[in-house]
Design a protein around this motif. Structure first.
Motif, PDB file in Angstrom:
ATOM      1  N   ARG A   2       0.857  -1.195   0.000  1.00  0.00           N
ATOM      2  CA  ARG A   2       0.000   0.000   0.000  1.00  0.00           C
ATOM      3  C   ARG A   2       0.886   1.236   0.000  1.00  0.00           C
ATOM      4  O   ARG A   2       1.864   1.317   0.750  1.00  0.00           O
ATOM      5  CB  ARG A   2      -0.927  -0.018   1.208  1.00  0.00           C
ATOM      6  N   HIS A  62      -4.541   6.871  -1.170  1.00  0.00           N
ATOM      7  CA  HIS A  62      -3.793   5.621  -1.028  1.00  0.00           C
ATOM      8  C   HIS A  62      -4.268   4.627  -2.075  1.00  0.00           C
ATOM      9  O   HIS A  62      -5.384   4.742  -2.596  1.00  0.00           O
ATOM     10  CB  HIS A  62      -3.925   5.042   0.387  1.00  0.00           C
ATOM     11  N   PHE A  63      -3.415   3.646  -2.377  1.00  0.00           N
ATOM     12  CA  PHE A  63      -3.785   2.587  -3.309  1.00  0.00           C
ATOM     13  C   PHE A  63      -2.941   1.350  -3.016  1.00  0.00           C
ATOM     14  O   PHE A  63      -1.887   1.436  -2.370  1.00  0.00           O
ATOM     15  CB  PHE A  63      -3.588   3.031  -4.767  1.00  0.00           C
ATOM     16  N   ASP A  64      -3.419   0.226  -3.466  1.00  0.00           N
ATOM     17  CA  ASP A  64      -2.710  -1.048  -3.324  1.00  0.00           C
ATOM     18  C   ASP A  64      -2.206  -1.508  -4.681  1.00  0.00           C
ATOM     19  O   ASP A  64      -2.869  -1.312  -5.709  1.00  0.00           O
ATOM     20  CB  ASP A  64      -3.641  -2.123  -2.739  1.00  0.00           C
ATOM     21  N   THR A  65      -1.035  -2.124  -4.696  1.00  0.00           N
ATOM     22  CA  THR A  65      -0.460  -2.620  -5.938  1.00  0.00           C
ATOM     23  C   THR A  65       0.458  -3.810  -5.671  1.00  0.00           C
ATOM     24  O   THR A  65       1.040  -3.920  -4.592  1.00  0.00           O
ATOM     25  CB  THR A  65       0.333  -1.509  -6.664  1.00  0.00           C
ATOM     26  N   ASP A  96      -0.821  -1.621   5.820  1.00  0.00           N
ATOM     27  CA  ASP A  96      -2.043  -2.043   5.139  1.00  0.00           C
ATOM     28  C   ASP A  96      -3.307  -1.494   5.782  1.00  0.00           C
ATOM     29  O   ASP A  96      -4.365  -1.471   5.143  1.00  0.00           O
ATOM     30  CB  ASP A  96      -2.130  -3.576   5.101  1.00  0.00           C
ATOM     31  N   ASP A  97      -3.234  -1.052   7.050  1.00  0.00           N
ATOM     32  CA  ASP A  97      -4.437  -0.526   7.696  1.00  0.00           C
ATOM     33  C   ASP A  97      -4.548   0.998   7.580  1.00  0.00           C
ATOM     34  O   ASP A  97      -5.469   1.599   8.129  1.00  0.00           O
ATOM     35  CB  ASP A  97      -4.509  -0.951   9.164  1.00  0.00           C
ATOM     36  N   HIS A  99      -5.687   4.313   5.820  1.00  0.00           N
ATOM     37  CA  HIS A  99      -6.743   4.681   4.885  1.00  0.00           C
ATOM     38  C   HIS A  99      -6.743   6.195   4.743  1.00  0.00           C
ATOM     39  O   HIS A  99      -6.835   6.922   5.739  1.00  0.00           O
ATOM     40  CB  HIS A  99      -8.106   4.200   5.393  1.00  0.00           C
TER      41      HIS A  99
END
Length: 264
Positions: A2, A62-65, A96-97, A99
């Motif tokens: 993240r 934020h973003f996940d990749t 990861d938590d 936001h």
């Protein structure tokens, strides 16, 4: 993994932050550019959605990749695929938590208003404008009534989807420099059109159409139908998002990029 990004943009070219079927939101432009670097579809979450024509100097997303890239690629590489009106200013890995929206504890907005008889040309679309003289002292006195926790139903758009109209305004500041007036608002969160409605009501105070007691009554009556019209989005900037110190964000988690008053 993240990642969190700082983003600034000129809202004139977009239909607001949120993604649109025609791909005309700031979110659409950013997700397309991120996908080019990640070589996979990317979805982003922001700290605060802005309306059409509203700008940002310090939006946080934020973003996940699954892609592993140098941090510079998430800044300079992404910017190479963005229109000139949008830029990533920083990128950091986060837990990861984290936001962007729900981890934030506050937002700061500034509204810039040009107060002179003639409309602006160089600042068109980047500042609000009001032609008649405004009494900033009267506006300062009225603005003080807003500090604290209140039901802001009188300054809430009819289509607002927030579950509660109660917000805690930590700071409201009205300042004049020459022909320019700035309105600064900091709160835990804001309602749809809340700032533009507050600026519209304060302008009514400044021009003498509403006194301090009348402004207080608007707040107490909690009826949007009794309040002045919504002001133009042109001068509104999201310029700060506050996060707890536990997050590894620039500036100790307090991301503020102020919009300065032009000299005039």
């Amino acid at each position: 993994m993240r990642l969190a990004l700082g983003v600034e943009y000129d809202g004139r070219a977009f239909t607001g932050w949120q993604t649109q079927p025609g791909g005309t939101g700031v979110q659409d432009a950013l997700e397309r550019a991120l996908a080019e670097i990640a070589d996979e579809p990317i979805g982003v979450m922001c700290a605060g959605r802005t309306d059409a024509g509203v700008h940002a100097t310090a939006q946080v997303v934020h973003f996940d990749t699954k892609a592993s890239r140098p941090l510079g690629a998430w800044v300079r590489g992404v910017n190479a695929h963005l229109p000139d009106s949008v830029a990533v200013t920083w990128a950091v890995p986060v837990a990861d938590d984290f936001h962007a929206r729900f981890s934030a504890t506050g937002r700061r907005y500034r509204y810039l208003l040009l107060n002179r008889p003639v409309r602006p040309a160089l600042q068109a679309g980047r500042a609000g404008w009001f032609h008649a003289p405004l009494d900033e002292t009267a506006m300062v006195e009225a603005a003080r009534l807003l500090v604290g926790e209140h039901d802001f139903s009188a300054f809430r758009a009819a289509e607002c989807q927030a579950k509660s109209p109660v917000r805690h305004l930590r700071e409201v500041c009205v300042q004049r420099r020459g022909n320019w007036i700035s309105f600064d608002f900091e709160a835990n969160a804001f309602l749809h059109h809340m700032i533009r409605n507050l600026v519209g009501a304060l302008v009514y105070v400044g021009k003498g159409a509403l006194d301090r007691d009348g402004f207080a009554e608007l707040l107490a009556r909690r009826d949007r139908r009794l309040s002045p019209p919504t002001f133009s989005p042109a001068g509104l900037y999201l310029c700060g998002v506050t996060y707890p110190d536990r997050w590894s964000l620039p500036d100790g988690g307090r991301i503020i990029a102020p919009v300065e008053l032009p000299l005039s």
